[in-house]
Scaffold this motif. Sequence first.
Motif, PDB file in Angstrom:
ATOM      1  N   VAL A 299      64.329  72.575  76.792  1.00  0.00           N
ATOM      2  CA  VAL A 299      63.158  71.700  76.589  1.00  0.00           C
ATOM      3  C   VAL A 299      63.273  70.474  77.496  1.00  0.00           C
ATOM      4  N   ALA A 300      64.472  69.891  77.565  1.00  0.00           N
ATOM      5  CA  ALA A 300      64.681  68.720  78.435  1.00  0.00           C
ATOM      6  C   ALA A 300      64.341  69.094  79.875  1.00  0.00           C
ATOM      7  N   GLU A 301      64.757  70.278  80.286  1.00  0.00           N
ATOM      8  CA  GLU A 301      64.498  70.727  81.662  1.00  0.00           C
ATOM      9  C   GLU A 301      62.986  70.873  81.914  1.00  0.00           C
TER      10      GLU A 301
ATOM     11  N   GLY B   3      57.760  66.017  85.085  1.00  0.00           N
ATOM     12  CA  GLY B   3      57.691  64.629  85.540  1.00  0.00           C
ATOM     13  C   GLY B   3      58.026  63.582  84.497  1.00  0.00           C
ATOM     14  N   ALA B   4      58.295  64.000  83.255  1.00  0.00           N
ATOM     15  CA  ALA B   4      58.647  63.015  82.221  1.00  0.00           C
ATOM     16  C   ALA B   4      60.041  62.443  82.503  1.00  0.00           C
ATOM     17  N   SER B   5      60.254  61.200  82.057  1.00  0.00           N
ATOM     18  CA  SER B   5      61.606  60.618  82.075  1.00  0.00           C
ATOM     19  C   SER B   5      62.238  60.982  80.748  1.00  0.00           C
ATOM     20  N   VAL B   6      63.320  61.728  80.813  1.00  0.00           N
ATOM     21  CA  VAL B   6      63.830  62.358  79.589  1.00  0.00           C
ATOM     22  C   VAL B   6      65.151  61.737  79.135  1.00  0.00           C
TER      23      VAL B   6
ATOM     24  N   ARG C 172      75.418  64.601  69.655  1.00  0.00           N
ATOM     25  CA  ARG C 172      76.675  63.886  69.366  1.00  0.00           C
ATOM     26  C   ARG C 172      77.704  64.041  70.484  1.00  0.00           C
ATOM     27  N   THR C 173      77.689  65.195  71.165  1.00  0.00           N
ATOM     28  CA  THR C 173      78.753  65.479  72.134  1.00  0.00           C
ATOM     29  C   THR C 173      78.385  64.938  73.512  1.00  0.00           C
ATOM     30  N   ALA C 174      79.045  63.807  73.879  1.00  0.00           N
ATOM     31  CA  ALA C 174      78.683  63.104  75.123  1.00  0.00           C
ATOM     32  C   ALA C 174      78.815  64.010  76.336  1.00  0.00           C
ATOM     33  N   THR C 175      79.883  64.803  76.404  1.00  0.00           N
ATOM     34  CA  THR C 175      80.101  65.623  77.612  1.00  0.00           C
ATOM     35  C   THR C 175      78.931  66.586  77.819  1.00  0.00           C
ATOM     36  N   GLU C 176      78.405  67.149  76.740  1.00  0.00           N
ATOM     37  CA  GLU C 176      77.311  68.134  76.886  1.00  0.00           C
ATOM     38  C   GLU C 176      76.009  67.473  77.343  1.00  0.00           C
ATOM     39  N   ILE C 177      75.663  66.349  76.716  1.00  0.00           N
ATOM     40  CA  ILE C 177      74.378  65.722  77.107  1.00  0.00           C
ATOM     41  C   ILE C 177      74.471  65.130  78.508  1.00  0.00           C
ATOM     42  N   GLU C 178      75.675  64.633  78.862  1.00  0.00           N
ATOM     43  CA  GLU C 178      75.838  64.097  80.222  1.00  0.00           C
ATOM     44  C   GLU C 178      75.716  65.222  81.248  1.00  0.00           C
ATOM     45  N   ALA C 179      76.257  66.385  80.929  1.00  0.00           N
ATOM     46  CA  ALA C 179      76.155  67.529  81.854  1.00  0.00           C
ATOM     47  C   ALA C 179      74.689  67.924  82.045  1.00  0.00           C
ATOM     48  N   VAL C 180      73.924  67.929  80.960  1.00  0.00           N
ATOM     49  CA  VAL C 180      72.497  68.292  81.068  1.00  0.00           C
ATOM     50  C   VAL C 180      71.758  67.248  81.910  1.00  0.00           C
ATOM     51  N   ALA C 181      71.990  65.959  81.604  1.00  0.00           N
ATOM     52  CA  ALA C 181      71.298  64.892  82.359  1.00  0.00           C
ATOM     53  C   ALA C 181      71.720  64.918  83.824  1.00  0.00           C
TER      54      ALA C 181
ATOM     55  N   ARG D 230      69.258  65.384  87.052  1.00  0.00           N
ATOM     56  CA  ARG D 230      69.202  64.390  88.149  1.00  0.00           C
ATOM     57  C   ARG D 230      69.526  65.044  89.490  1.00  0.00           C
ATOM     58  N   ALA D 231      70.429  66.028  89.451  1.00  0.00           N
ATOM     59  CA  ALA D 231      70.790  66.731  90.702  1.00  0.00           C
ATOM     60  C   ALA D 231      69.579  67.453  91.291  1.00  0.00           C
ATOM     61  N   HIS D 232      68.586  67.750  90.442  1.00  0.00           N
ATOM     62  CA  HIS D 232      67.354  68.390  90.932  1.00  0.00           C
ATOM     63  C   HIS D 232      66.226  67.373  91.135  1.00  0.00           C
ATOM     64  N   GLY D 233      66.598  66.085  91.184  1.00  0.00           N
ATOM     65  CA  GLY D 233      65.605  65.051  91.476  1.00  0.00           C
ATOM     66  C   GLY D 233      64.785  64.626  90.265  1.00  0.00           C
ATOM     67  N   ARG D 234      65.217  65.038  89.063  1.00  0.00           N
ATOM     68  CA  ARG D 234      64.482  64.643  87.852  1.00  0.00           C
ATOM     69  C   ARG D 234      65.019  63.295  87.338  1.00  0.00           C
TER      70      ARG D 234
END
Length: 260
Positions: free
Chosen positions: A22-24, A30-33, A38-47, A51-55
Amino acid sequence: MKWLKGRGAVVTGGGRGIGAAVAEALAAAGASVVVTARTATEIEAVADGLRAHGRTAHAVTCDVTDPDSVAAMAVHAQELVGSVDILVNNAGVARSAPFLKVTLQQWEEVHRVNATGTLLVTQAFLPAMLERGWGRIVNVASVASFIGARYITAYAASKHALLGMTRCLADELGGTGVTVNSVCPGYVDTPMTDENIERIAKKTGKDAEEIRSGLEEMQPGGRLITPREVAHAVMTFMPEEAAALQGSELVVRGGGSAAP
Ligand code: NDP
């Protein structure tokens, strides 16, 4: 097409599975997501991946069952994206047990995340949406919001509660410019389903692949739903033209009639 440019979005449970998809989808539109769990490593990996794709994406940890954690996340999210116009309440947990073996701890844990968590996060973001006169809230419910089945008493009860809450809020939101709707998937190919399969394998001594095939055969479409298919359903509620979709329940299960 960046048709959600200028919109801020929060996705709970965004570190894996449906939430990550859903975040993707939101970020691709074009939304800022803000991706939260709870798990920082997982959400940081998704974000990081977005960002690596210019989002535009950020990771903010939050336990949806903890009012202080939700309040802190809401402040931080608003600082990061300006206004939060879109909220996808996706964080959820599943536990299974025969009715007589459902423990109070299990019952309360599942309800705290799936129902109470959604209440708390929605209460944190709704006032500003109402003030702006625009908002899109989508709750990730389940076909277990409509039907019962053996061994999922706590989960199905919590998802029935979630749907009831969504219907009540939809009734209050008429004419405000803010909508709340649900997506109700059947079994989706995510880490949650992998965990269920592992649990069954451990309990029964059956082979995990055999259990997965059995699960696939039980689905009306003969396969598990993909997280991207659920994300697509969530996106249905986002456009301006979706303003009249209020309290709708979109079943995503690949076959059968729409109502389970
Ligand atoms: P996953 O287990 O793959 O992901 C669940 C997400 O929720 C994780 O990011 C997890 O992160 C987060 N989460 C769990 N507890 C909390 C908490 N207390 N606070 C904040 N975040 C939390 O599940 P799915 O992607 O499969 O499921 C997503 C949603 O879809 C759930 O609501 C689920 O009930 C629903 N659903 C799933 C189906 C399926 O077959 N998989 C079918 C129908 C509905 P962390 O643990 O790091 O906090």
